[in-house]
Design an enzyme around this catalytic site. Structure first.
Site, PDB file in Angstrom:
ATOM      1  N   ARG A   1       1.520   6.653   0.359  1.00  0.00           N
ATOM      2  CA  ARG A   1       1.076   6.022  -0.895  1.00  0.00           C
ATOM      3  C   ARG A   1       0.842   7.055  -1.994  1.00  0.00           C
ATOM      4  O   ARG A   1       0.941   6.747  -3.172  1.00  0.00           O
ATOM      5  CB  ARG A   1      -0.242   5.269  -0.678  1.00  0.00           C
ATOM      6  CG  ARG A   1      -0.107   3.992   0.140  1.00  0.00           C
ATOM      7  CD  ARG A   1      -1.360   3.151  -0.023  1.00  0.00           C
ATOM      8  NE  ARG A   1      -1.549   2.174   1.040  1.00  0.00           N
ATOM      9  CZ  ARG A   1      -1.014   0.951   1.058  1.00  0.00           C
ATOM     10  NH1 ARG A   1      -0.235   0.555   0.082  1.00  0.00           N
ATOM     11  NH2 ARG A   1      -1.248   0.134   2.056  1.00  0.00           N
TER      12      ARG A   1
ATOM     13  N   GLU B   1       0.933  -5.844  -9.614  1.00  0.00           N
ATOM     14  CA  GLU B   1       1.374  -5.730  -8.214  1.00  0.00           C
ATOM     15  C   GLU B   1       2.343  -4.566  -8.095  1.00  0.00           C
ATOM     16  O   GLU B   1       3.055  -4.234  -9.051  1.00  0.00           O
ATOM     17  CB  GLU B   1       2.013  -7.078  -7.810  1.00  0.00           C
ATOM     18  CG  GLU B   1       2.695  -7.142  -6.469  1.00  0.00           C
ATOM     19  CD  GLU B   1       1.796  -6.885  -5.257  1.00  0.00           C
ATOM     20  OE1 GLU B   1       1.056  -5.887  -5.275  1.00  0.00           O
ATOM     21  OE2 GLU B   1       1.890  -7.648  -4.283  1.00  0.00           O
TER      22      GLU B   1
HETATM   23  P1  IMP Z   1       6.654 -10.312  -0.718  1.00  0.00           P
HETATM   24  O1  IMP Z   1       5.726 -11.426  -0.420  1.00  0.00           O
HETATM   25  O2  IMP Z   1       7.782 -10.161   0.268  1.00  0.00           O
HETATM   26  O3  IMP Z   1       7.151 -10.242  -2.145  1.00  0.00           O
HETATM   27  O4  IMP Z   1       5.785  -9.061  -0.367  1.00  0.00           O
HETATM   28  C1  IMP Z   1       5.401  -8.136  -1.226  1.00  0.00           C
HETATM   29  C2  IMP Z   1       4.529  -7.142  -0.480  1.00  0.00           C
HETATM   30  O5  IMP Z   1       5.236  -6.530   0.614  1.00  0.00           O
HETATM   31  C3  IMP Z   1       4.221  -6.055  -1.467  1.00  0.00           C
HETATM   32  O6  IMP Z   1       3.023  -6.316  -2.107  1.00  0.00           O
HETATM   33  C4  IMP Z   1       4.197  -4.830  -0.596  1.00  0.00           C
HETATM   34  O7  IMP Z   1       2.882  -4.646  -0.132  1.00  0.00           O
HETATM   35  C5  IMP Z   1       5.103  -5.125   0.577  1.00  0.00           C
HETATM   36  N1  IMP Z   1       6.443  -4.522   0.387  1.00  0.00           N
HETATM   37  C6  IMP Z   1       7.597  -5.171   0.110  1.00  0.00           C
HETATM   38  N2  IMP Z   1       8.619  -4.298  -0.027  1.00  0.00           N
HETATM   39  C7  IMP Z   1       8.089  -3.069   0.149  1.00  0.00           C
HETATM   40  C8  IMP Z   1       8.649  -1.741   0.105  1.00  0.00           C
HETATM   41  O8  IMP Z   1       9.838  -1.503  -0.128  1.00  0.00           O
HETATM   42  N3  IMP Z   1       7.784  -0.727   0.342  1.00  0.00           N
HETATM   43  C9  IMP Z   1       6.461  -0.928   0.592  1.00  0.00           C
HETATM   44  N4  IMP Z   1       5.897  -2.139   0.632  1.00  0.00           N
HETATM   45  C10 IMP Z   1       6.700  -3.213   0.415  1.00  0.00           C
HETATM   46 MG    MG Z   2       1.326  -5.341  -2.259  1.00  0.00          MG
END
Ligand code: IMP
Ligand code: MG
Length: 188
Positions: free
Chosen positions: A173, A107
């Site tokens: 990206r 991830e």
């Molecule tokens: P979580 O469920 O909040 O841990 O979400 C994780 C997902 O949110 C990741 O797989 C990313 O796609 C997105 N995400 C979280 N923080 C960032 C960031 O700082 N930059 C870009 N995408 C992020």
């Molecule tokens: Mg992600």
């Protein structure tokens, strides 16, 4: 996206050189940890989480010398404010059979932890031989659900990061380094 606030600047946190070193060292750890578990008849399964993990996955796969296969899953998480609940929706399922496999989730970033916690639960039902997680970045400050991260590239407290697969409104990206975006007003 037209209504996303525009960042005012970005700071480089990790150069392509730092990233290459990080990936190399994770690859070496993975090789050593899985050496006794995997073989040509029982290959390691790297399961990349689309879209963010595509670059880390490509680099990490090449930093591992053990026999491996790759598969991808695509997830989307939605914040449901009314129910103060978060939902993860699977937009693309893995295509390989996962039971009895040594699965390593790959991830881009762990933030709140909801995506990885959901994915762990989902994959555990498939009865894998083992299940571990590798993330390029562990962003700790907003963690809501504890998730065991077995291989972490970089750790950072907070901020919105882009590059090396990470996007902001689907941009950035392709930046080869990892940057923190700055905003006049932070995005919600
Ligand atoms: P979580 O469920 O909040 O841990 O979400 C994780 C997902 O949110 C990741 O797989 C990313 O796609 C997105 N995400 C979280 N923080 C960032 C960031 O700082 N930059 C870009 N995408 C992020
Ligand atoms: Mg992600």
């Amino acid at each position: 996206m037209p209504d996303s606030p525009q960042p005012t600047s970005m700071d480089l946190l990790h150069s392509p050189k730092d990233i290459a070193k990080m990936v190399f060292s994770l690859g070496a750890r993975i090789d050593s940890d899985y050496a006794h578990l995997v073989s040509e008849n029982n290959r390691l399964m790297l399961l990349g989480v689309l879209n963010g993990a595509f670059i880390f996955m490509a680099d990490l796969a090449r930093a591992i010398s053990l026999p491996l296969e790759v598969d991808f899953i695509r997830l989307s998480s939605y914040e449901d404010q009314t129910a103060s609940n978060n939902h993860v929706v699977m937009l693309k399922a893995p295509e390989r059979s996962l039971s009895d496999r040594h699965i390593l989730i790959v991830e881009d970033i762990a933030d709140c932890g909801l995506t990885l916690a959901w994915l762990r639960g989902f994959l555990a039902q498939k009865r894998p031989a083992s299940l571990k997680i590798a993330v390029a970045v562990d962003k700790t400050e907003r963690r809501e659900v504890p998730v065991p991260l077995d291989y972490t590239g970089f750790e950072i407290d907070e901020g919105f990061l882009v590059g090396y697969g990470l996007d902001y409104a689907q941009s950035y990206r392709n930046l080869p380094g990892i940057y923190r975006l700055r905003f006049a007003e932070p995005p919600s």
